[in-house]
Scaffold this motif. Sequence first.
Motif, PDB file in Angstrom:
ATOM      1  N   ILE A 163       0.841  -1.197   0.000  1.00 25.13           N
ATOM      2  CA  ILE A 163       0.000   0.000   0.000  1.00 25.13           C
ATOM      3  C   ILE A 163       0.877   1.248   0.000  1.00 25.13           C
ATOM      4  O   ILE A 163       1.771   1.384   0.825  1.00 25.13           O
ATOM      5  N   ALA A 164       0.603   2.151  -0.932  1.00 19.58           N
ATOM      6  CA  ALA A 164       1.317   3.430  -0.992  1.00 19.58           C
ATOM      7  C   ALA A 164       0.440   4.563  -0.468  1.00 19.58           C
ATOM      8  O   ALA A 164       0.928   5.473   0.192  1.00 19.58           O
ATOM      9  N   GLU A 165      -0.866   4.502  -0.771  1.00 18.92           N
ATOM     10  CA  GLU A 165      -1.777   5.580  -0.381  1.00 18.92           C
ATOM     11  C   GLU A 165      -3.113   5.005   0.078  1.00 18.92           C
ATOM     12  O   GLU A 165      -3.618   4.063  -0.512  1.00 18.92           O
ATOM     13  N   VAL A 166      -3.663   5.611   1.114  1.00 13.12           N
ATOM     14  CA  VAL A 166      -4.997   5.271   1.624  1.00 13.12           C
ATOM     15  C   VAL A 166      -5.773   6.576   1.691  1.00 13.12           C
ATOM     16  O   VAL A 166      -5.351   7.512   2.359  1.00 13.12           O
ATOM     17  N   TRP A 167      -6.905   6.639   0.990  1.00  9.88           N
ATOM     18  CA  TRP A 167      -7.714   7.867   0.922  1.00  9.88           C
ATOM     19  C   TRP A 167      -9.136   7.589   1.395  1.00  9.88           C
ATOM     20  O   TRP A 167     -10.008   7.255   0.600  1.00  9.88           O
ATOM     21  N   PRO A 168      -9.420   7.718   2.691  1.00 10.67           N
ATOM     22  CA  PRO A 168     -10.790   7.553   3.175  1.00 10.67           C
ATOM     23  C   PRO A 168     -11.523   8.897   3.162  1.00 10.67           C
ATOM     24  O   PRO A 168     -11.229   9.775   3.974  1.00 10.67           O
ATOM     25  N   ARG A 169     -12.454   9.060   2.224  1.00 11.73           N
ATOM     26  CA  ARG A 169     -13.212  10.315   2.163  1.00 11.73           C
ATOM     27  C   ARG A 169     -14.421  10.171   1.253  1.00 11.73           C
ATOM     28  O   ARG A 169     -14.459   9.313   0.395  1.00 11.73           O
ATOM     29  N   ASP A 170     -15.393  11.027   1.498  1.00 17.95           N
ATOM     30  CA  ASP A 170     -16.605  11.093   0.675  1.00 17.95           C
ATOM     31  C   ASP A 170     -17.320   9.748   0.537  1.00 17.95           C
ATOM     32  O   ASP A 170     -17.827   9.407  -0.522  1.00 17.95           O
ATOM     33  N   GLY A 171     -17.346   8.971   1.626  1.00 18.67           N
ATOM     34  CA  GLY A 171     -18.074   7.706   1.606  1.00 18.67           C
ATOM     35  C   GLY A 171     -17.360   6.584   0.877  1.00 18.67           C
ATOM     36  O   GLY A 171     -17.956   5.547   0.590  1.00 18.67           O
ATOM     37  N   ARG A 172     -16.085   6.769   0.563  1.00 18.00           N
ATOM     38  CA  ARG A 172     -15.308   5.760  -0.154  1.00 18.00           C
ATOM     39  C   ARG A 172     -13.934   5.619   0.489  1.00 18.00           C
ATOM     40  O   ARG A 172     -13.467   6.521   1.169  1.00 18.00           O
ATOM     41  N   ILE A 173     -13.299   4.503   0.239  1.00 11.75           N
ATOM     42  CA  ILE A 173     -11.906   4.318   0.623  1.00 11.75           C
ATOM     43  C   ILE A 173     -11.157   3.923  -0.644  1.00 11.75           C
ATOM     44  O   ILE A 173     -11.466   2.899  -1.258  1.00 11.75           O
ATOM     45  N   ARG A 174     -10.213   4.754  -1.032  1.00  6.82           N
ATOM     46  CA  ARG A 174      -9.409   4.516  -2.233  1.00  6.82           C
ATOM     47  C   ARG A 174      -8.038   4.022  -1.801  1.00  6.82           C
ATOM     48  O   ARG A 174      -7.415   4.603  -0.912  1.00  6.82           O
ATOM     49  N   LEU A 175      -7.570   2.940  -2.437  1.00  7.88           N
ATOM     50  CA  LEU A 175      -6.268   2.360  -2.134  1.00  7.88           C
ATOM     51  C   LEU A 175      -5.403   2.357  -3.381  1.00  7.88           C
ATOM     52  O   LEU A 175      -5.866   1.982  -4.462  1.00  7.88           O
ATOM     53  N   VAL A 176      -4.162   2.771  -3.226  1.00  9.21           N
ATOM     54  CA  VAL A 176      -3.198   2.810  -4.316  1.00  9.21           C
ATOM     55  C   VAL A 176      -1.945   2.094  -3.839  1.00  9.21           C
ATOM     56  O   VAL A 176      -1.519   2.275  -2.695  1.00  9.21           O
ATOM     57  N   GLY A 177      -1.351   1.283  -4.704  1.00 11.85           N
ATOM     58  CA  GLY A 177      -0.137   0.581  -4.316  1.00 11.85           C
ATOM     59  C   GLY A 177       0.468  -0.169  -5.469  1.00 11.85           C
ATOM     60  O   GLY A 177       0.201   0.125  -6.636  1.00 11.85           O
ATOM     61  N   ARG A 178       1.301  -1.140  -5.137  1.00  8.39           N
ATOM     62  CA  ARG A 178       1.909  -1.960  -6.175  1.00  8.39           C
ATOM     63  C   ARG A 178       2.057  -3.392  -5.685  1.00  8.39           C
ATOM     64  O   ARG A 178       2.112  -3.641  -4.471  1.00  8.39           O
TER      65      ARG A 178
ATOM     66  N   GLU B 294      -4.832   0.259  -8.313  1.00 13.46           N
ATOM     67  CA  GLU B 294      -5.688   1.249  -7.674  1.00 13.46           C
ATOM     68  C   GLU B 294      -7.090   0.659  -7.607  1.00 13.46           C
ATOM     69  O   GLU B 294      -7.562   0.029  -8.548  1.00 13.46           O
ATOM     70  N   SER B 295      -7.746   0.864  -6.475  1.00 12.70           N
ATOM     71  CA  SER B 295      -9.110   0.383  -6.307  1.00 12.70           C
ATOM     72  C   SER B 295      -9.788   1.225  -5.243  1.00 12.70           C
ATOM     73  O   SER B 295      -9.117   1.890  -4.449  1.00 12.70           O
ATOM     74  N   GLU B 296     -11.110   1.190  -5.243  1.00 12.05           N
ATOM     75  CA  GLU B 296     -11.840   1.882  -4.181  1.00 12.05           C
ATOM     76  C   GLU B 296     -13.117   1.132  -3.875  1.00 12.05           C
ATOM     77  O   GLU B 296     -13.613   0.346  -4.677  1.00 12.05           O
ATOM     78  N   LEU B 297     -13.600   1.367  -2.655  1.00 10.89           N
ATOM     79  CA  LEU B 297     -14.807   0.689  -2.214  1.00 10.89           C
ATOM     80  C   LEU B 297     -15.703   1.673  -1.500  1.00 10.89           C
ATOM     81  O   LEU B 297     -15.226   2.586  -0.826  1.00 10.89           O
ATOM     82  N   PRO B 298     -17.021   1.518  -1.658  1.00 10.75           N
ATOM     83  CA  PRO B 298     -17.957   2.359  -0.906  1.00 10.75           C
ATOM     84  C   PRO B 298     -18.097   1.842   0.524  1.00 10.75           C
ATOM     85  O   PRO B 298     -18.286   0.651   0.755  1.00 10.75           O
ATOM     86  N   VAL B 299     -17.990   2.742   1.465  1.00 12.81           N
ATOM     87  CA  VAL B 299     -18.083   2.395   2.883  1.00 12.81           C
ATOM     88  C   VAL B 299     -19.450   1.784   3.199  1.00 12.81           C
ATOM     89  O   VAL B 299     -19.554   0.884   4.034  1.00 12.81           O
TER      90      VAL B 299
END
Length: 139
Positions: free
Chosen positions: A7-22, A61-66
């Motif tokens: 995991i490089a980045e975790v973005w929890p906001r606006d009812g979603r969690i976005r994950l970025v990595g390799r 990169e992926s994201e999920l709705p909370v």
Amino acid sequence: MKAHAEIAEVWPRDGRIRLVGRIHGLPARDTAGSWELVLTRRAHPDRRLRYAADLKDDRFESELPVADLAAPDYAPVEEWDIHLSDGTVELRAGKHLDDIRGKKKIFVYPEQHVGNLGVRPYYTIKDNLSLECRTGGSA
């Protein structure tokens, strides 16, 4: 080091969690194909949620709705483990390639609310990334 989804980045906001990595530890030929983010409810391993993961070379990169994490049969605290999978290989998501140990006490992400449920990403004692859901809406 064991192959995993770094995991490089975790973005929890606006009812979603976005994950970025390799993807770390798999040869490039093994990263071809369709990948998805897989959430497994720790108390009920048969309960899984799946989300498309965009993969370019070894980067994902992926994201999920909370809101998807809400369940009527929750205990006061529920945890979901995060993996990246192509259907044959399942890689645990975590942050292991830096010099920071004990991320559980260092990295604190904001909680998002869905009704009476509070959801926040957190690192486990093994520096893997999971999601914590608390009824009552406060972590």
